[in-house]
Design a protein around this motif. Structure first.
Motif, PDB file in Angstrom:
ATOM      1  N   ASN A  75       0.818  -1.221   0.000  1.00 11.82           N
ATOM      2  CA  ASN A  75       0.000   0.000   0.000  1.00 11.82           C
ATOM      3  C   ASN A  75       0.848   1.265   0.000  1.00 11.82           C
ATOM      4  N   LYS A  76       2.094   1.157   0.431  1.00 15.64           N
ATOM      5  CA  LYS A  76       3.006   2.300   0.438  1.00 15.64           C
ATOM      6  C   LYS A  76       3.825   2.382  -0.852  1.00 15.64           C
ATOM      7  N   GLY A  77       3.513   1.493  -1.817  1.00 13.87           N
ATOM      8  CA  GLY A  77       4.144   1.586  -3.123  1.00 13.87           C
ATOM      9  C   GLY A  77       5.251   0.598  -3.397  1.00 13.87           C
ATOM     10  N   LEU A  78       5.530  -0.296  -2.448  1.00  9.37           N
ATOM     11  CA  LEU A  78       6.558  -1.293  -2.698  1.00  9.37           C
ATOM     12  C   LEU A  78       6.087  -2.259  -3.768  1.00  9.37           C
ATOM     13  N   SER A  79       6.961  -2.588  -4.707  1.00 10.76           N
ATOM     14  CA  SER A  79       6.635  -3.499  -5.804  1.00 10.76           C
ATOM     15  C   SER A  79       7.038  -4.928  -5.438  1.00 10.76           C
ATOM     16  N   PHE A  80       6.089  -5.860  -5.618  1.00  7.55           N
ATOM     17  CA  PHE A  80       6.344  -7.271  -5.354  1.00  7.55           C
ATOM     18  C   PHE A  80       6.295  -8.051  -6.668  1.00  7.55           C
ATOM     19  N   LYS A  81       7.313  -8.867  -6.909  1.00  7.36           N
ATOM     20  CA  LYS A  81       7.366  -9.714  -8.088  1.00  7.36           C
ATOM     21  C   LYS A  81       7.277 -11.181  -7.662  1.00  7.36           C
ATOM     22  N   PRO A  82       6.684 -12.044  -8.499  1.00  7.52           N
ATOM     23  CA  PRO A  82       6.680 -13.469  -8.185  1.00  7.52           C
ATOM     24  C   PRO A  82       7.957 -14.145  -8.675  1.00  7.52           C
ATOM     25  N   GLY A  83       8.467 -15.067  -7.889  1.00 10.57           N
ATOM     26  CA  GLY A  83       9.551 -15.932  -8.327  1.00 10.57           C
ATOM     27  C   GLY A  83       9.012 -17.353  -8.361  1.00 10.57           C
ATOM     28  N   GLN A  84       8.700 -17.865  -9.539  1.00  9.41           N
ATOM     29  CA  GLN A  84       8.010 -19.153  -9.634  1.00  9.41           C
ATOM     30  C   GLN A  84       9.019 -20.289  -9.698  1.00  9.41           C
ATOM     31  N   VAL A  85       8.885 -21.248  -8.777  1.00  7.93           N
ATOM     32  CA  VAL A  85       9.817 -22.367  -8.697  1.00  7.93           C
ATOM     33  C   VAL A  85       9.330 -23.516  -9.567  1.00  7.93           C
ATOM     34  N   ILE A  86      10.265 -24.427  -9.886  1.00  7.54           N
ATOM     35  CA  ILE A  86       9.922 -25.614 -10.673  1.00  7.54           C
ATOM     36  C   ILE A  86       9.151 -26.606  -9.821  1.00  7.54           C
ATOM     37  N   GLU A  87       9.642 -26.801  -8.596  1.00  6.29           N
ATOM     38  CA  GLU A  87       9.022 -27.790  -7.720  1.00  6.29           C
ATOM     39  C   GLU A  87       9.133 -27.313  -6.276  1.00  6.29           C
ATOM     40  N   TRP A  88       8.060 -27.508  -5.542  1.00  6.63           N
ATOM     41  CA  TRP A  88       7.981 -27.151  -4.131  1.00  6.63           C
ATOM     42  C   TRP A  88       7.754 -28.436  -3.363  1.00  6.63           C
ATOM     43  N   MET A  89       8.644 -28.718  -2.418  1.00  7.18           N
ATOM     44  CA  MET A  89       8.594 -29.983  -1.701  1.00  7.18           C
ATOM     45  C   MET A  89       8.392 -29.740  -0.211  1.00  7.18           C
ATOM     46  N   ASP A  90       7.372 -30.370   0.337  1.00  6.40           N
ATOM     47  CA  ASP A  90       6.974 -30.157   1.719  1.00  6.40           C
ATOM     48  C   ASP A  90       7.682 -31.151   2.636  1.00  6.40           C
ATOM     49  N   CYS A  91       7.958 -30.718   3.857  1.00  2.00           N
ATOM     50  CA  CYS A  91       8.524 -31.601   4.879  1.00  2.00           C
ATOM     51  C   CYS A  91       7.678 -31.512   6.146  1.00  2.00           C
ATOM     52  N   GLY A  92       6.361 -31.382   5.971  1.00  2.00           N
ATOM     53  CA  GLY A  92       5.487 -31.126   7.101  1.00  2.00           C
ATOM     54  C   GLY A  92       5.084 -32.342   7.897  1.00  2.00           C
ATOM     55  N   ASN A  93       5.084 -33.518   7.277  1.00  4.10           N
ATOM     56  CA  ASN A  93       4.723 -34.734   8.005  1.00  4.10           C
ATOM     57  C   ASN A  93       5.548 -35.897   7.456  1.00  4.10           C
ATOM     58  N   LYS A  94       5.337 -37.072   8.008  1.00  2.00           N
ATOM     59  CA  LYS A  94       6.165 -38.228   7.651  1.00  2.00           C
ATOM     60  C   LYS A  94       6.066 -38.565   6.169  1.00  2.00           C
ATOM     61  N   ASP A  95       4.843 -38.715   5.627  1.00  2.00           N
ATOM     62  CA  ASP A  95       4.698 -39.108   4.228  1.00  2.00           C
ATOM     63  C   ASP A  95       5.254 -38.048   3.285  1.00  2.00           C
ATOM     64  N   ALA A  96       5.009 -36.769   3.593  1.00  2.00           N
ATOM     65  CA  ALA A  96       5.527 -35.693   2.748  1.00  2.00           C
ATOM     66  C   ALA A  96       7.053 -35.674   2.768  1.00  2.00           C
ATOM     67  N   THR A  97       7.637 -35.924   3.920  1.00  2.00           N
ATOM     68  CA  THR A  97       9.097 -35.916   4.041  1.00  2.00           C
ATOM     69  C   THR A  97       9.713 -37.069   3.262  1.00  2.00           C
ATOM     70  N   ILE A  98       9.097 -38.241   3.320  1.00  2.00           N
ATOM     71  CA  ILE A  98       9.589 -39.376   2.545  1.00  2.00           C
ATOM     72  C   ILE A  98       9.496 -39.083   1.048  1.00  2.00           C
ATOM     73  N   HIS A  99       8.405 -38.445   0.630  1.00  2.00           N
ATOM     74  CA  HIS A  99       8.274 -38.078  -0.786  1.00  2.00           C
ATOM     75  C   HIS A  99       9.348 -37.055  -1.183  1.00  2.00           C
ATOM     76  N   THR A 100       9.614 -36.104  -0.302  1.00  2.00           N
ATOM     77  CA  THR A 100      10.652 -35.123  -0.590  1.00  2.00           C
ATOM     78  C   THR A 100      12.019 -35.785  -0.690  1.00  2.00           C
ATOM     79  N   ASN A 101      12.293 -36.743   0.185  1.00  2.21           N
ATOM     80  CA  ASN A 101      13.535 -37.509   0.097  1.00  2.21           C
ATOM     81  C   ASN A 101      13.645 -38.184  -1.273  1.00  2.21           C
ATOM     82  N   GLN A 102      12.534 -38.750  -1.737  1.00  2.00           N
ATOM     83  CA  GLN A 102      12.511 -39.384  -3.061  1.00  2.00           C
ATOM     84  C   GLN A 102      12.840 -38.385  -4.163  1.00  2.00           C
ATOM     85  N   ARG A 103      12.228 -37.207  -4.110  1.00  2.00           N
ATOM     86  CA  ARG A 103      12.446 -36.214  -5.156  1.00  2.00           C
ATOM     87  C   ARG A 103      13.880 -35.673  -5.143  1.00  2.00           C
ATOM     88  N   ILE A 104      14.429 -35.433  -3.946  1.00  2.00           N
ATOM     89  CA  ILE A 104      15.809 -34.952  -3.866  1.00  2.00           C
ATOM     90  C   ILE A 104      16.775 -35.996  -4.403  1.00  2.00           C
TER      91      ILE A 104
END
Length: 334
Positions: free
Chosen positions: A206-235
């Protein structure tokens, strides 16, 4: 450039693993989550990272020493700050107020990413986003025809955008961010009892600061056990072809199916490991089949058939098990 890493949360969704170690220090393909996070940020930055500020809870000296080592590994100074009470995202960042100056990246330590852009350090601010199928579960941004972010919407009930904020932000002027966060504290601007970063972002826009998006290829979650195992697989997939088996490990009458990470002094006997398995240092695996799992340090696994499992440090498991989620210092036999 500085990186600010709020990581004081208790990680309740990752228990039992977070009963003994903070969630950002859980290893993914042999490296703590937070180490992989700061290394990826360094890769997309043309400027050297000179300081990493970690905002933590009462995690103890050993954790602080690990964090200092992570910063030193990329040539940065480590600063340690403490958040005594969980009072929201804005409050967490403001705990590192002395480090909020100059160019800063704020990165919450429960997510990993892959990106092919170079950070535009001359932009006022960049908010990293990723397209998601169900935006109602996330904070999202709206973008105009000039690729400027025009709105921040928290968990929209009706569709307004599918660009979710992944929890990584760049600010050219860290002093400005610090001042806006201080305004929220001084004026008790709270939502459900917490100070929210999105309120500071809205004020800055609102004070005029400009925000740009930086779009990533892949976003990997580590929030719970199954998500972390999937992230391990992707890495592991991203590092397929790299040498991920330490030379001090041994495999007798065994097969390792790539991609896998095998740590220092791991002993494997009469077993099939992989694909998508990480095994921490000094662990022994015998007469066992393991797929798509994370096994941490100093553990012993015998006569198992494991899949989609997380095994902690100093764990001893013997017997037929198909899927397991075991924290540190546990013993099971059958």
């Amino acid at each position: 450039m500085k990186i600010i890493v709020p990581m004081a949360g208790m990680g309740k969704r990752m228990r039992p693993h977070t009963l003994t170690v903070p969630k950002p220090l859980i290893p993914i393909a042999g490296k703590p989550i937070v180490q992989r996070l700061v290394e990826e940020i360094a890769k997309v930055s043309d400027e050297a990272i000179d300081e990493i500020a970690f905002i933590i809870g009462d995690f103890g000296k050993d954790v602080e020493d690990i964090l200092r080592g992570i910063a030193e590994n990329i040539g940065a100074k480590a600063s340690i700050y403490h958040q005594e009470e969980a009072l929201g995202t804005a409050h967490a960042i403001y705990c590192a107020a002395p480090s909020l100056s100059g160019k800063v990246v704020v990165a919450f330590a429960d997510t990993l990413f892959k990106a092919d852009f170079v950070l535009d350090a001359e932009a006022d601010s960049v908010i990293w986003v990723q397209k998601v199928e169900d935006p109602s579960a996330f904070g999202v941004v709206k973008i105009d025809g000039k690729n400027n972010i025009t709105d921040f919407i928290e968990k929209p009930k009706d569709f307004v955008s599918d660009l979710a904020i992944i929890g990584i932000y760049y600010f050219k002027d860290g002093d400005n961010l610090r001042d806006e966060l201080k305004y929220l504290m001084d004026n008790e601007v709270v939502v459900n009892g917490e100070y929210q970063l999105t309120d500071a972002l809205e004020n800055m826009k609102n004070k005029g600061l400009s925000f740009k998006p930086g779009q990533v290829i892949e976003w990997m979650d580590c929030g719970n056990k199954d998500a972390t195992i999937h992230t391990n697989q992707r890495i592991l997939e991203y590092h397929k072809g790299d040498e991920l088996v330490c030379s001090s490990s041994t495999a007798e009458n065994s097969i390792i199916i790539s991609p896998c990470y095998i740590g220092e002094n791991v002993k494997i006997k009469n077993s099939v490991i992989g694909p998508h398995v990480s095994v921490g240092a000094n662990t022994t695996v015998s007469n066992t089949l393991v797929r798509n799992s994370i096994i941490q340090r100093n553990s012993n696994l015998e006569n198992l058939n494991l899949e989609n499992s997380m095994i902690g440090n100093y764990v001893d498991i013997q017997g037929e098990v198909s899927e397991w989620n075991v924290g540190d210092f546990a013993t099971f036999s059958k």
